[in-house]
Design a protein around this motif. Sequence first.
Motif, PDB file in Angstrom:
ATOM      1  N   UNK A  61      11.831   3.605   3.561  1.00 16.23           N
ATOM      2  CA  UNK A  61      12.022   3.405   2.122  1.00 16.23           C
ATOM      3  C   UNK A  61      10.756   2.774   1.536  1.00 16.23           C
ATOM      4  N   UNK A  62      10.532   2.990   0.241  1.00 16.02           N
ATOM      5  CA  UNK A  62       9.376   2.356  -0.382  1.00 16.02           C
ATOM      6  C   UNK A  62       9.606   0.858  -0.504  1.00 16.02           C
ATOM      7  N   UNK A  63       8.663   0.101  -0.018  1.00 21.34           N
ATOM      8  CA  UNK A  63       8.633  -1.345  -0.196  1.00 21.34           C
ATOM      9  C   UNK A  63       7.271  -1.710  -0.765  1.00 21.34           C
ATOM     10  N   UNK A  64       7.221  -2.457  -1.879  1.00 21.42           N
ATOM     11  CA  UNK A  64       5.931  -2.819  -2.454  1.00 21.42           C
ATOM     12  C   UNK A  64       5.013  -3.499  -1.432  1.00 21.42           C
ATOM     13  N   UNK A  65       3.741  -3.201  -1.537  1.00 16.71           N
ATOM     14  CA  UNK A  65       2.738  -3.694  -0.596  1.00 16.71           C
ATOM     15  C   UNK A  65       2.824  -5.199  -0.362  1.00 16.71           C
TER      16      UNK A  65
ATOM     17  N   UNK B 175     -10.598  -8.824  -2.903  1.00 12.02           N
ATOM     18  CA  UNK B 175     -10.499  -9.911  -3.890  1.00 12.02           C
ATOM     19  C   UNK B 175     -10.425  -9.358  -5.312  1.00 12.02           C
ATOM     20  N   UNK B 176     -11.285  -8.395  -5.625  1.00  9.70           N
ATOM     21  CA  UNK B 176     -11.330  -7.858  -6.994  1.00  9.70           C
ATOM     22  C   UNK B 176     -10.071  -7.062  -7.333  1.00  9.70           C
ATOM     23  N   UNK B 177      -9.492  -6.354  -6.361  1.00  8.44           N
ATOM     24  CA  UNK B 177      -8.419  -5.404  -6.646  1.00  8.44           C
ATOM     25  C   UNK B 177      -7.037  -5.915  -6.241  1.00  8.44           C
ATOM     26  N   UNK B 178      -6.960  -7.193  -5.889  1.00  5.12           N
ATOM     27  CA  UNK B 178      -5.679  -7.790  -5.518  1.00  5.12           C
ATOM     28  C   UNK B 178      -5.041  -7.052  -4.342  1.00  5.12           C
ATOM     29  N   UNK B 179      -5.879  -6.694  -3.373  1.00  6.12           N
ATOM     30  CA  UNK B 179      -5.406  -5.938  -2.222  1.00  6.12           C
ATOM     31  C   UNK B 179      -5.267  -6.792  -0.985  1.00  6.12           C
ATOM     32  N   UNK B 180      -5.057  -6.135   0.148  1.00  8.48           N
ATOM     33  CA  UNK B 180      -5.036  -6.863   1.413  1.00  8.48           C
ATOM     34  C   UNK B 180      -5.515  -5.953   2.537  1.00  8.48           C
TER      35      UNK B 180
ATOM     36  N   UNK C  12       5.937  -0.687   8.799  1.00  7.62           N
ATOM     37  CA  UNK C  12       5.109  -0.158   7.725  1.00  7.62           C
ATOM     38  C   UNK C  12       4.132  -1.221   7.234  1.00  7.62           C
ATOM     39  N   UNK C  13       2.855  -0.862   7.190  1.00  8.48           N
ATOM     40  CA  UNK C  13       1.834  -1.757   6.642  1.00  8.48           C
ATOM     41  C   UNK C  13       1.579  -1.454   5.167  1.00  8.48           C
ATOM     42  N   UNK C  14       1.669  -0.176   4.817  1.00 13.36           N
ATOM     43  CA  UNK C  14       1.540   0.263   3.426  1.00 13.36           C
ATOM     44  C   UNK C  14       2.056   1.685   3.356  1.00 13.36           C
ATOM     45  N   UNK C  15       2.626   2.044   2.197  1.00  9.21           N
ATOM     46  CA  UNK C  15       3.185   3.393   2.056  1.00  9.21           C
ATOM     47  C   UNK C  15       3.062   3.834   0.605  1.00  9.21           C
ATOM     48  N   UNK C  16       2.877   5.145   0.417  1.00  3.25           N
ATOM     49  CA  UNK C  16       2.812   5.740  -0.918  1.00  3.25           C
ATOM     50  C   UNK C  16       4.018   5.341  -1.766  1.00  3.25           C
ATOM     51  N   UNK C  17       3.813   5.046  -3.054  1.00  2.00           N
ATOM     52  CA  UNK C  17       2.626   5.285  -3.876  1.00  2.00           C
ATOM     53  C   UNK C  17       1.579   4.175  -3.887  1.00  2.00           C
ATOM     54  N   UNK C  18       1.783   3.070  -3.139  1.00  2.00           N
ATOM     55  CA  UNK C  18       0.692   2.104  -3.025  1.00  2.00           C
ATOM     56  C   UNK C  18      -0.494   2.763  -2.332  1.00  2.00           C
TER      57      UNK C  18
ATOM     58  N   UNK D 279     -13.995   7.952  17.321  1.00  2.00           N
ATOM     59  CA  UNK D 279     -15.010   6.913  17.476  1.00  2.00           C
ATOM     60  C   UNK D 279     -15.393   6.195  16.203  1.00  2.00           C
ATOM     61  N   UNK D 280     -14.982   6.726  15.040  1.00  2.00           N
ATOM     62  CA  UNK D 280     -15.330   6.080  13.775  1.00  2.00           C
ATOM     63  C   UNK D 280     -14.540   4.778  13.613  1.00  2.00           C
ATOM     64  N   UNK D 281     -15.234   3.703  13.266  1.00  2.00           N
ATOM     65  CA  UNK D 281     -14.586   2.406  13.032  1.00  2.00           C
ATOM     66  C   UNK D 281     -14.362   2.233  11.534  1.00  2.00           C
ATOM     67  N   UNK D 282     -13.118   1.933  11.143  1.00  2.00           N
ATOM     68  CA  UNK D 282     -12.791   1.793   9.728  1.00  2.00           C
ATOM     69  C   UNK D 282     -11.989   0.521   9.471  1.00  2.00           C
ATOM     70  N   UNK D 283     -12.136   0.000   8.271  1.00  2.00           N
ATOM     71  CA  UNK D 283     -11.240  -1.031   7.757  1.00  2.00           C
ATOM     72  C   UNK D 283     -10.396  -0.384   6.689  1.00  2.00           C
ATOM     73  N   UNK D 284      -9.071  -0.503   6.816  1.00  2.00           N
ATOM     74  CA  UNK D 284      -8.170   0.072   5.826  1.00  2.00           C
ATOM     75  C   UNK D 284      -7.596  -1.044   4.967  1.00  2.00           C
ATOM     76  N   UNK D 285      -7.604  -0.785   3.664  1.00  2.00           N
ATOM     77  CA  UNK D 285      -7.224  -1.769   2.660  1.00  2.00           C
ATOM     78  C   UNK D 285      -6.043  -1.235   1.867  1.00  2.00           C
ATOM     79  N   UNK D 286      -5.042  -2.053   1.654  1.00  2.00           N
ATOM     80  CA  UNK D 286      -3.910  -1.684   0.812  1.00  2.00           C
ATOM     81  C   UNK D 286      -4.078  -2.255  -0.584  1.00  2.00           C
ATOM     82  N   UNK D 287      -3.753  -1.441  -1.600  1.00  2.00           N
ATOM     83  CA  UNK D 287      -3.823  -1.873  -2.997  1.00  2.00           C
ATOM     84  C   UNK D 287      -2.510  -1.543  -3.690  1.00  2.00           C
ATOM     85  N   UNK D 288      -2.023  -2.403  -4.566  1.00  2.00           N
ATOM     86  CA  UNK D 288      -0.800  -2.082  -5.314  1.00  2.00           C
ATOM     87  C   UNK D 288      -1.061  -0.950  -6.305  1.00  2.00           C
ATOM     88  N   UNK D 289      -0.090  -0.045  -6.417  1.00  2.00           N
ATOM     89  CA  UNK D 289      -0.242   1.076  -7.334  1.00  2.00           C
ATOM     90  C   UNK D 289       0.082   0.646  -8.765  1.00  2.00           C
ATOM     91  N   UNK D 290      -0.157   1.531  -9.706  1.00  2.00           N
ATOM     92  CA  UNK D 290       0.182   1.285 -11.106  1.00  2.00           C
ATOM     93  C   UNK D 290       1.690   1.125 -11.255  1.00  2.00           C
TER      94      UNK D 290
END
Length: 362
Positions: free
Chosen positions: A353-357, A234-239, A293-299, A320-331
């Motif tokens: 190809x790069x596609x914005x998040x 919510x704070x970082x406009x991510x998903x 693609x769910x997210x790709x650099x530079x996002x 075995x590690x459980x993680x939540x991965x979050x995508x954030x828009x880059x500068x």
Amino acid sequence: MSSYTITGDEMEAIATGGAFLGTGGGGDPYIGKLMAQSAIEEHGPVKVISPEDVPDDWLCVPVCMMGAPTVMVEKLPSGDEAGRALEQLEAYLGRKADALICIEAGGLNSTIPFAVAAATGLPLIDGDGMGRAFPELQMVSFTMQGVDATPMVITDEKGNSSVIKAISNLWTERLARSQTIQMGGAALVALYPMSGSDVKKGILRNTLSLILEIGRIITGERAGNRNPAEALIERLNGKRLLTGRVVDIERKTEGGFARGQATLKGMDEDEGATFKVNFQNEFLIALNDREQTLAVTPDLICAVDADGGLPVTTEQLRYGLAVTMIGLPCDAQWRTEAGIELVGPGYFGYPQAYTPLEELPL
């Protein structure tokens, strides 16, 4: 706020926020946190100043670690390498630095500059050259503004050091990387000496303040027994990209980088799905089981422990590690043609190809 001070107590939040924003890279923040806290305890708090308050004629210098983050887990710095690198660069240039810069917003490299700032009494500028972490030295906003990475000084814990003067920032990366490998896979450097005027042109602003805020959000959410993922989104406009458990991890240290791929089996609302996340020090691309693609650099692709809520770096990934991965828009600077050429998927050899998040499927 135009300026403020950071005490030893606040380094916990800085380290936590840097580990999150660093997209899995930048080195283990724990080591840098201890170095910064020790320096602040001995010399006093660090002053952080706005780029707008930096005089045009100041000499401003980033100090950082380069190499494979996996190496730093066992190859601890002696503590004075970054300071020695700065001193030798100052001697080469024939003048003292007026301020320090974080080269990237990530892990160890978001904390080491605080240690050097405390020891020297120099202010730290509120910003960095990436807004996240990237694996190579030329991958900074200053490159796009025409700032030379050299002269650069590289040092190790044994006392070795050298000055590099290269024909381009890419050649700086190549030459410094080969020396880093000979130094055991990790080294401390001072580079990109620049004027205050260049700082104002290229720096990504207020990222140190953002790191501190992120660290406080994570700490606050965990204190309330909540996973911080939703608050960060919510704070970082991510998903949210995925929640899954690591079922396979391929990792190798080669060429001065930690490279690999993690395979994750979906959990909760992602039950039944499989995901792959590739990294080179940092998380660079996340794909679902249909190779979408769910997210790709530079996002940014950032990870938190799905159970404890703390940031997860690439060297901490394990079966075995459980993680939540979050995508954030880059500068916005990274979404220019020059930015994509410097740090886009094509540079790392990915066919996508790069596609914005925000334009990618959920």
